[in-house]
Design a protein around this motif. Structure first.
Motif, mmCIF file in Angstrom:
data_model
loop_
_atom_site.group_PDB
_atom_site.id
_atom_site.type_symbol
_atom_site.label_atom_id
_atom_site.label_comp_id
_atom_site.label_asym_id
_atom_site.label_seq_id
_atom_site.Cartn_x
_atom_site.Cartn_y
_atom_site.Cartn_z
ATOM 1 N N VAL A 256 38.527 36.055 42.347
ATOM 2 C CA VAL A 256 38.648 36.137 43.793
ATOM 3 C C VAL A 256 38.748 34.724 44.359
ATOM 4 C CG1 VAL A 256 37.485 36.914 45.886
ATOM 5 C CG2 VAL A 256 37.426 38.335 43.841
ATOM 6 N N HIS A 257 39.521 34.583 45.404
ATOM 7 C CA HIS A 257 39.812 33.329 46.114
ATOM 8 C C HIS A 257 40.799 32.442 45.350
ATOM 9 C CE1 HIS A 257 36.919 34.543 49.033
ATOM 10 N NE2 HIS A 257 35.966 34.576 48.142
ATOM 11 N N GLU A 258 41.312 32.922 44.269
ATOM 12 C CA GLU A 258 42.374 32.230 43.550
ATOM 13 C C GLU A 258 43.658 32.383 44.361
ATOM 14 O OE1 GLU A 258 44.892 32.955 39.400
ATOM 15 O OE2 GLU A 258 43.258 34.281 39.934
ATOM 16 N N ASN A 259 44.516 31.373 44.340
ATOM 17 C CA ASN A 259 45.817 31.492 44.973
ATOM 18 C C ASN A 259 46.768 32.081 43.938
ATOM 19 O OD1 ASN A 259 48.620 30.723 45.812
ATOM 20 N ND2 ASN A 259 47.456 30.046 47.595
ATOM 21 N N VAL A 260 47.335 33.238 44.267
ATOM 22 C CA VAL A 260 48.145 33.977 43.299
ATOM 23 C C VAL A 260 49.646 33.884 43.579
ATOM 24 C CG1 VAL A 260 46.300 35.591 42.674
ATOM 25 C CG2 VAL A 260 47.793 36.109 44.619
ATOM 26 N N LYS A 261 50.031 33.000 44.484
ATOM 27 C CA LYS A 261 51.438 32.908 44.873
ATOM 28 C C LYS A 261 52.354 32.632 43.687
ATOM 29 C CE LYS A 261 54.659 30.844 48.096
ATOM 30 N NZ LYS A 261 54.842 29.996 49.271
ATOM 31 N N ASP B 149 48.133 36.322 53.708
ATOM 32 C CA ASP B 149 49.481 35.759 53.813
ATOM 33 C C ASP B 149 49.627 34.399 53.148
ATOM 34 O OD1 ASP B 149 50.506 37.967 55.101
ATOM 35 O OD2 ASP B 149 50.279 37.145 57.116
ATOM 36 N N ASN B 150 48.510 33.758 52.845
ATOM 37 C CA ASN B 150 48.535 32.488 52.099
ATOM 38 C C ASN B 150 48.423 32.717 50.601
ATOM 39 O OD1 ASN B 150 48.677 30.861 54.445
ATOM 40 N ND2 ASN B 150 46.477 31.140 54.750
ATOM 41 N N TYR B 151 48.427 33.979 50.201
ATOM 42 C CA TYR B 151 48.315 34.400 48.801
ATOM 43 C C TYR B 151 46.944 34.098 48.197
ATOM 44 C CZ TYR B 151 53.303 35.287 49.024
ATOM 45 O OH TYR B 151 54.523 35.759 49.374
ATOM 46 N N THR B 152 45.930 34.016 49.038
ATOM 47 C CA THR B 152 44.571 33.860 48.545
ATOM 48 C C THR B 152 44.038 35.238 48.204
ATOM 49 O OG1 THR B 152 44.210 31.921 49.919
ATOM 50 C CG2 THR B 152 42.243 33.040 49.096
ATOM 51 N N LEU B 153 43.607 35.409 46.985
ATOM 52 C CA LEU B 153 43.089 36.692 46.521
ATOM 53 C C LEU B 153 41.720 36.920 47.151
ATOM 54 C CD1 LEU B 153 43.990 38.932 44.555
ATOM 55 C CD2 LEU B 153 42.648 37.779 42.802
ATOM 56 N N LEU B 154 41.602 38.006 47.912
ATOM 57 C CA LEU B 154 40.361 38.317 48.617
ATOM 58 C C LEU B 154 39.518 39.340 47.871
ATOM 59 C CD1 LEU B 154 41.927 38.623 52.171
ATOM 60 C CD2 LEU B 154 40.767 36.630 51.174
ATOM 61 N N ALA B 155 40.168 40.194 47.135
ATOM 62 C CA ALA B 155 39.461 41.196 46.337
ATOM 63 C C ALA B 155 40.308 41.539 45.135
ATOM 64 C CB ALA B 155 39.195 42.449 47.160
ATOM 65 N N SER B 156 39.653 41.711 44.030
ATOM 66 C CA SER B 156 40.334 42.108 42.811
ATOM 67 C C SER B 156 39.315 42.826 41.949
ATOM 68 C CB SER B 156 40.901 40.884 42.091
ATOM 69 O OG SER B 156 41.537 41.280 40.914
ATOM 70 N N LEU B 157 39.282 44.121 42.090
ATOM 71 C CA LEU B 157 38.307 44.905 41.346
ATOM 72 C C LEU B 157 38.890 45.240 39.984
ATOM 73 C CD1 LEU B 157 37.194 47.219 44.247
ATOM 74 C CD2 LEU B 157 36.250 45.037 43.557
ATOM 75 N N GLY B 158 38.135 45.046 38.970
ATOM 76 C CA GLY B 158 38.602 45.303 37.621
ATOM 77 C C GLY B 158 38.361 44.111 36.726
#
Length: 194
Positions: free
Chosen positions: A108-113, A94-103
């Motif tokens: 990961v852990h980047e804020n994508v908001k 909910d804080n827009y912290t990327l927890l997983a991004s396969l590909g």
């Protein structure tokens, strides 16, 4: 007073009318073909996300039963995503912290908001809002580069929300090749008719 057309004019009109009918049939066929191809892609995305949801639910049960701590349950769930047929799956909180991004596209852990697509829309915010609103899952269409620095191409994503953990997750697929296939089919039709 009824004016009659000469035989050559009648033949020309008949050929022109037949050609127009063929064009309308071809366009109708291509529209149906495009719709079927898009439906197949969407179906694959739904299947991937259903599998993702099952993983999250399993680990939520491990947490609820006391087998795992919440942190361990979440870590194991994210680790299991890598076993889903090498599909691109994203998960953010909910804080827009990327927890997983396969590909390998996002860190990961980047804020994508504040991440925007080529139209200037805030992609992850839109995905998050739609997933919260439509708990059964939602499709979002946007343009995004195939690779960093590349030209943006059309893409669709299917996403859901796992409310127990405050996570939004989804999978996406590029659809630019569908229009390319349709264009090649139209060109082939044009060449065979002419």
């Amino acid at each position: 007073m009824c004016r009659r057309y000469s035989v050559p004019n009648q033949i020309t009109l008949c050929v022109a009318f037949s050609f127009m009918v063929l064009v309308f049939i071809a366009l109708g066929y291509l529209s149906i073909l495009r719709g079927e191809m898009l439906a197949e892609r969407k179906s694959r995305l739904v299947n991937i996300i259903d599998k993702t949801e099952a993983i999250f639910r399993d680990y939520e049960l491990f947490y609820e039963s006391g087998v795992l701590s919440l942190e361990d349950a979440q870590k194991h769930a994210l680790k299991r995503l890598s076993l889903l047929d090498d599909n691109y799956i994203f998960v953010f909180d909910d804080n827009y912290t990327l927890l997983a991004s396969l590909g390998g596209v996002d860190d990961v852990h980047e804020n994508v908001k504040m991440q925007q697509d080529s139209s200037g829309d805030f992609t992850y915010q839109e995905i998050h809002q739609q997933a919260k609103k439509l708990m059964g899952g939602t499709f979002i269409s946007y343009c995004f580069p195939l690779f960093i620095g590349g030209e943006p191409v059309r893409k669709i994503s299917y996403s859901k929300r796992f409310a127990a953990w405050g996570w939004t997750y989804g999978a996406g697929v590029y659809i630019d090749d569908i229009d390319s296939i349709i264009g090649h089919t139209l060109i082939s039709f044009d060449e065979s008719v002419v």
